[in-house]
Scaffold this motif. Sequence first.
Motif, PDB file in Angstrom:
ATOM      1  N   MET A   1      17.490  62.646  62.225  1.00  0.00           N
ATOM      2  CA  MET A   1      16.312  63.270  61.408  1.00  0.00           C
ATOM      3  C   MET A   1      16.513  62.812  60.233  1.00  0.00           C
ATOM      4  N   PRO A   2      15.320  62.383  59.524  1.00  0.00           N
ATOM      5  CA  PRO A   2      15.109  61.596  58.297  1.00  0.00           C
ATOM      6  C   PRO A   2      15.256  62.770  57.163  1.00  0.00           C
ATOM      7  N   GLU A   3      16.148  62.340  56.109  1.00  0.00           N
ATOM      8  CA  GLU A   3      16.027  63.273  55.082  1.00  0.00           C
ATOM      9  C   GLU A   3      15.036  62.824  54.011  1.00  0.00           C
ATOM     10  N   LYS A   4      14.722  64.035  53.398  1.00  0.00           N
ATOM     11  CA  LYS A   4      13.549  63.753  52.296  1.00  0.00           C
ATOM     12  C   LYS A   4      14.139  63.846  51.000  1.00  0.00           C
ATOM     13  N   GLU A   5      13.771  63.304  49.932  1.00  0.00           N
ATOM     14  CA  GLU A   5      14.473  63.260  48.390  1.00  0.00           C
ATOM     15  C   GLU A   5      13.927  64.663  47.888  1.00  0.00           C
ATOM     16  N   LYS A   6      13.122  65.041  47.863  1.00  0.00           N
ATOM     17  CA  LYS A   6      12.661  66.412  47.293  1.00  0.00           C
ATOM     18  C   LYS A   6      12.252  67.230  48.265  1.00  0.00           C
ATOM     19  N   LEU A   7      12.817  68.566  48.053  1.00  0.00           N
ATOM     20  CA  LEU A   7      12.904  69.697  48.980  1.00  0.00           C
ATOM     21  C   LEU A   7      12.835  71.006  48.391  1.00  0.00           C
ATOM     22  N   ARG A   8      12.153  71.872  48.483  1.00  0.00           N
ATOM     23  CA  ARG A   8      12.141  73.141  48.012  1.00  0.00           C
ATOM     24  C   ARG A   8      13.110  74.011  48.590  1.00  0.00           C
ATOM     25  N   ILE A   9      13.597  74.979  47.600  1.00  0.00           N
ATOM     26  CA  ILE A   9      14.636  75.782  48.075  1.00  0.00           C
ATOM     27  C   ILE A   9      14.475  76.916  49.151  1.00  0.00           C
ATOM     28  N   ASP A  10      12.988  77.229  49.177  1.00  0.00           N
ATOM     29  CA  ASP A  10      12.653  77.971  50.268  1.00  0.00           C
ATOM     30  C   ASP A  10      12.583  77.612  51.697  1.00  0.00           C
ATOM     31  N   LYS A  11      12.157  76.403  51.603  1.00  0.00           N
ATOM     32  CA  LYS A  11      11.940  75.554  52.657  1.00  0.00           C
ATOM     33  C   LYS A  11      13.483  74.999  53.324  1.00  0.00           C
TER      34      LYS A  11
ATOM     35  N   ARG B   1      26.077  88.700  51.748  1.00  0.00           N
ATOM     36  CA  ARG B   1      26.204  87.807  50.421  1.00  0.00           C
ATOM     37  C   ARG B   1      26.797  86.684  50.998  1.00  0.00           C
ATOM     38  N   LYS B   2      26.170  85.444  50.535  1.00  0.00           N
ATOM     39  CA  LYS B   2      26.664  84.034  50.876  1.00  0.00           C
ATOM     40  C   LYS B   2      26.618  83.303  49.769  1.00  0.00           C
ATOM     41  N   ILE B   3      27.674  82.477  49.946  1.00  0.00           N
ATOM     42  CA  ILE B   3      27.865  81.340  48.745  1.00  0.00           C
ATOM     43  C   ILE B   3      27.758  80.045  49.621  1.00  0.00           C
ATOM     44  N   ILE B   4      26.664  79.326  49.441  1.00  0.00           N
ATOM     45  CA  ILE B   4      26.680  78.081  50.038  1.00  0.00           C
ATOM     46  C   ILE B   4      26.387  76.736  49.326  1.00  0.00           C
ATOM     47  N   THR B   5      27.023  75.606  49.583  1.00  0.00           N
ATOM     48  CA  THR B   5      27.001  74.274  48.942  1.00  0.00           C
ATOM     49  C   THR B   5      26.172  73.340  49.746  1.00  0.00           C
ATOM     50  N   VAL B   6      25.263  72.887  49.061  1.00  0.00           N
ATOM     51  CA  VAL B   6      24.195  71.835  49.737  1.00  0.00           C
ATOM     52  C   VAL B   6      25.107  70.530  50.222  1.00  0.00           C
ATOM     53  N   THR B   7      25.312  70.248  51.465  1.00  0.00           N
ATOM     54  CA  THR B   7      25.751  69.096  51.667  1.00  0.00           C
ATOM     55  C   THR B   7      24.664  67.915  52.167  1.00  0.00           C
ATOM     56  N   GLY B   8      23.587  68.210  52.614  1.00  0.00           N
ATOM     57  CA  GLY B   8      22.593  67.438  53.095  1.00  0.00           C
ATOM     58  C   GLY B   8      21.361  67.955  53.045  1.00  0.00           C
ATOM     59  N   LEU B   9      20.039  67.431  52.852  1.00  0.00           N
ATOM     60  CA  LEU B   9      18.731  67.762  52.833  1.00  0.00           C
ATOM     61  C   LEU B   9      18.236  67.963  54.240  1.00  0.00           C
ATOM     62  N   LEU B  10      17.601  68.821  54.594  1.00  0.00           N
ATOM     63  CA  LEU B  10      16.966  69.074  55.832  1.00  0.00           C
ATOM     64  C   LEU B  10      15.493  69.636  55.758  1.00  0.00           C
ATOM     65  N   GLU B  11      14.665  68.915  56.212  1.00  0.00           N
ATOM     66  CA  GLU B  11      13.348  69.092  55.949  1.00  0.00           C
ATOM     67  C   GLU B  11      12.601  69.977  57.174  1.00  0.00           C
ATOM     68  N   ASN B  12      13.125  70.011  58.259  1.00  0.00           N
ATOM     69  CA  ASN B  12      12.502  70.902  59.479  1.00  0.00           C
ATOM     70  C   ASN B  12      13.525  71.789  59.977  1.00  0.00           C
ATOM     71  N   ARG B  13      13.233  72.907  60.407  1.00  0.00           N
ATOM     72  CA  ARG B  13      14.189  73.760  61.186  1.00  0.00           C
ATOM     73  C   ARG B  13      14.746  73.120  62.551  1.00  0.00           C
ATOM     74  N   VAL B  14      16.239  73.167  62.454  1.00  0.00           N
ATOM     75  CA  VAL B  14      16.714  72.679  63.730  1.00  0.00           C
ATOM     76  C   VAL B  14      17.605  73.711  64.300  1.00  0.00           C
ATOM     77  N   ASP B  15      18.415  73.316  65.304  1.00  0.00           N
ATOM     78  CA  ASP B  15      19.115  74.384  66.054  1.00  0.00           C
ATOM     79  C   ASP B  15      20.422  74.646  65.105  1.00  0.00           C
ATOM     80  N   ALA B  16      21.015  75.832  65.277  1.00  0.00           N
ATOM     81  CA  ALA B  16      21.902  76.447  64.544  1.00  0.00           C
ATOM     82  C   ALA B  16      23.207  75.696  64.524  1.00  0.00           C
ATOM     83  N   LYS B  17      23.685  74.742  65.496  1.00  0.00           N
ATOM     84  CA  LYS B  17      24.611  73.739  65.809  1.00  0.00           C
ATOM     85  C   LYS B  17      24.359  72.552  64.450  1.00  0.00           C
TER      86      LYS B  17
END
Length: 145
Positions: A1-11, A61-77
Amino acid sequence: MPEKEKLRIDKYLWSIRLFKTRTLATEACKAGRVKLNGQNIKASHEVKVGETYNVSKGLERKIITVTGLLENRVDAKKAVEFYADLTPAENSTAFKSMFNAPMLRRDRGAGRPTKRDRREIDDLQEGYFTPPPPQGGTEAEETED
């Protein structure tokens, strides 16, 4: 899956499956339920790898750290690979789900509960449906020093 450089938080929140729809993720941002360093952020905020977000969704309440950018929705795994969940186990509402809550059954036709019955019901359910307490001390505790 190609990673995108700019990504909105809602997406991003939608693509890692924290919200069912992108509209719900956008509304959560507008309502102030998504925070970066304690500050509310807009839905158009650009996500960067390494940032830590606090996300509130109902009682959860969740605390998450971004480890990679994901543009499209994928399966949970696959989605789990793009964020790290830092939520402490004691703050997790998994053990406080509606399915594990104490069930009160009344006999059919018993009528409305009395005041005494209502108090017993409240005592039984105490703590199951209240949000977790805020992190940090209160002002009263700080002034006692």
